[in-house]
Enzyme design. Structure first.
Site, mmCIF file in Angstrom:
data_model
loop_
_atom_site.group_PDB
_atom_site.id
_atom_site.type_symbol
_atom_site.label_atom_id
_atom_site.label_comp_id
_atom_site.label_asym_id
_atom_site.label_seq_id
_atom_site.Cartn_x
_atom_site.Cartn_y
_atom_site.Cartn_z
ATOM 1 N N MET A 15 -4.499 5.067 -5.299
ATOM 2 C CA MET A 15 -3.618 4.258 -4.478
ATOM 3 C C MET A 15 -2.179 4.723 -4.696
ATOM 4 O O MET A 15 -1.792 5.050 -5.821
ATOM 5 C CB MET A 15 -3.746 2.778 -4.840
ATOM 6 C CG MET A 15 -5.178 2.239 -4.794
ATOM 7 S SD MET A 15 -6.140 2.652 -6.266
ATOM 8 C CE MET A 15 -5.521 1.429 -7.407
ATOM 9 N N CYS A 52 0.862 -1.175 0.000
ATOM 10 C CA CYS A 52 0.000 0.000 0.000
ATOM 11 C C CYS A 52 0.899 1.226 0.000
ATOM 12 O O CYS A 52 1.593 1.498 0.993
ATOM 13 C CB CYS A 52 -0.917 0.026 1.217
ATOM 14 S SG CYS A 52 -1.876 1.560 1.347
#
Length: 397
Positions: free
Chosen positions: A312, A102
Site C-alpha cells: 500500500m 490510499c
C-alpha cells in the site's frame, strides 16, 4: 419497479490499486454530503456487501486493492488545487471506511482532476511538469503530485515500471508533506519500540507509527515467519489471518485509535500490520528473483484482513518514515543507522522510498516522504445503480 440511474464516473489505476473516481459535483444530490446515502451509493457501485466475496454485481475486484472509491473536488483551500476524499469499501460487510488514505490512488487523483477540468488550465504547462497540490481530506494532509504534461494533456504512457503492475507507464512523483499524525506524535505511544501484548498470540517488540497511515511493525522472526511469504502463504491460512486481526485490534487500542477492542471491527482500513525482516533472497509473485543485495529489508503488510499483493502506498510512507529513525523495528531490519531512504522487498518485487526524520521537543517529525507511482484511465463514462439506492436515509441504512 425500480429503474437504474447513471452517475458519471472514471475507472482508474493508481499505483498497484484500482478504484472508481467521481467528481463531487457529479454525484446525486443526496450523496454530495457525507452520510448513509453516500456510503450506500458507493457500496452499490462497488458491489458490496457481497457474502460471496466476489463483487460480481459491481465494479470492485474482490480485493482490498480494487474495492476503492475516490471523490475529488475543486479545493476549498486557497493554497491547494483539489480536495481528495478516499473511501475503502468493505467487501463482505456493509460499510465504507473513511479513516485513512490510499497512497497508491493518490497518484491518480491529479491526472483525474486535470482530465475532468477541475484544475484551472492557467496553472498547467503545455509541456512540462504540473505540480498539483492536493488536500487529502481523510487525514487532513497535503500531497504534491508531479504530473508530466505533453501537448496540454496528461502523459499516461511511458517506460516507468512499477513492481506489481504488468505494463509500463509514465512516472508520477508523489510527495507526502508532513506525513505524521496531525493529532500527536509520529510514535503515538511515545516509544520507538513497545512491548505489544496480544492475548492468546504472544508478546512482540513492535514499532507503532502514525505516518502515511497508522501501522504496526513487527519482526517476522518474532512471529515465526521468514519475511519472504507471498499472498497464498498467509491468505490461505485461517489461523494466521485470525492472529493478524487480533494483533491489529490490540495494536489499535495501544495506539489510541480506538477506545474499546470491539471497535476494531468497524475500523478495518486502519491500522495496518506489517512484518519485516533483514534482506534475504526470494522469488516474487511474478517469479522474479529478488537477491539479498537488491534490497535493504523485506516488508509484508496486511490490508483489510489479507496479505497485500504488493505494498500500500500509505504503508510505504510509514516504512520510509520508520526506517529513517534509528532504533525502530524497521530501521534495525534495514541494518540500523541514519537513513534517508530504503529499497524494500514486497511480494511483487521492490520499491524505493525516501524520508528524512528530525527530532524536536515535540517528538519525531518527517518533512516529506517521497515515492514514484504511475496512473492510467481504464474506462470513463457512467456507472449505473438502482434508483432505490438513493431513496432516503432510512432505506439506505
Amino acid at each position: 419497479m425500480s429503474k437504474q440511474i447513471k452517475v458519471p464516473a472514471t475507472y482508474m489505476r493508481g499505483g498497484t490499486s484500482k478504484g472508481v473516481f467521481f467528481s463531487l459535483e457529479d454525484l446525486p444530490e443526496a450523496a454530495k454530503q457525507p452520510g448513509v446515502v453516500r456510503d450506500q451509493l458507493l457500496m452499490r457501485v462497488i458491489g458490496s456487501p457481497d457474502p460471496y466475496a466476489k463483487q460480481i454485481d459491481g465494479m470492485g475486484g474482490a480485493t482490498s486493492s480494487t474495492s476503492k472509491t475516490v471523490i475529488v473536488s475543486t479545493s476549498s483551500r486557497p493554497d491547494h488545487h483539489i480536495d481528495y476524499l478516499f473511501g475503502q469499501v468493505a467487501i463482505d460487510k456493509a460499510f465504507v471506511d473513511w479513516s485513512g488514505n490510499c497512497g497508491n490512488l493518490s497518484a491518480a487523483v491529479a491526472p483525474f482532476a486535470i482530465h475532468s477540468g477541475l484544475i484551472d488550465p492557467s496553472v498547467l504547462p503545455e509541456n512540462g511538469i504540473a505540480e498539483i497540490k492536493i488536500w487529502q481530506a481523510n487525514i487532513e494532509k497535503t500531497i504534491v503530485a508531479k504530473v508530466l504534461m505533453v501537448d496540454g494533456e496528461v502523459q499516461e504512457l511511458g517506460d516507468f515500471l512499477l513492481d506489481g503492475v504488468t505494463f509500463p507507464a509514465a512516472e508520477i512523483a508523489v510527495e507526502f508533506v508532513d506525513p505524521s499524525s496531525s493529532g500527536g506524535s509520529m510514535f503515538p505511544t511515545g516509544n520507538l519500540v513497545d512491548d505489544l501484548h496480544v492475548p492468546d498470540v504472544g508478546v512482540f517488540n513492535a514499532t507503532m507509527i502514525n505516518a502515511g497511515i497508522p501501522t504496526i511493525f513487527i519482526d517476522a522472526a518474532e512471529l515465526g515467519l521468514e519475511g519472504t511469504e507471498l499472498q497464498e502463504d498467509i491468505n490461505s491460512d485461517a489461523d494466521w489471518l485470525e492472529k493478524f486481526e487480533t494483533i491489529r485490534a490490540h495494536g489499535a487500542l495501544k495506539m489510541g485509535l480506538i477506545d474499546d477492542i470491539e471497535q476494531a471491527a468497524t475500523r478495518q482500513h486502519t491500522p495496518k500490520v506489517a512484518f519485516v525482516s533483514k534482506p534475504k533472497p526470494y522469488r516474487s509473485s511474478s517469479n522474479k528473483t529478488i537477491e539479498t543485495a537488491d534490497v535493504d529489508l523485506l516488508v509484508r503488510a496486511m490490508s483489510m484482513g489479507k496479505l497485500h499483493h504488493a505494498m500500500m502506498g500509505t504503508a510505504a510512507v510509514a516504512i520510509a518514515c520508520a526506517s529513517s529513525v534509528e532504533g525502530t523495528v524497521v530501521n534495525m531490519a534495514a541494518g540500523g543507522g541514519a537513513r534517508e531512504g530504503v529499497t524494500f522487498g514486497h511480494p511483487s518485487g521492490t520499491l524505493k522510498v525516501g524520508a528524512v526524520a528530525s527530532q524536536s521537543e515535540q517528538g519525531w517529525t518527517v518533512e516529506r516522504a517521497i515515492m514514484s507511482r504511475s496512473a492510467r484511465i481504464l474506462m470513463e463514462g457512467w456507472v449505473r445503480v438502482p434508483s432505490d439506492t438513493l431513496l432516503n436515509d432510512e432505506i439506505a441504512s
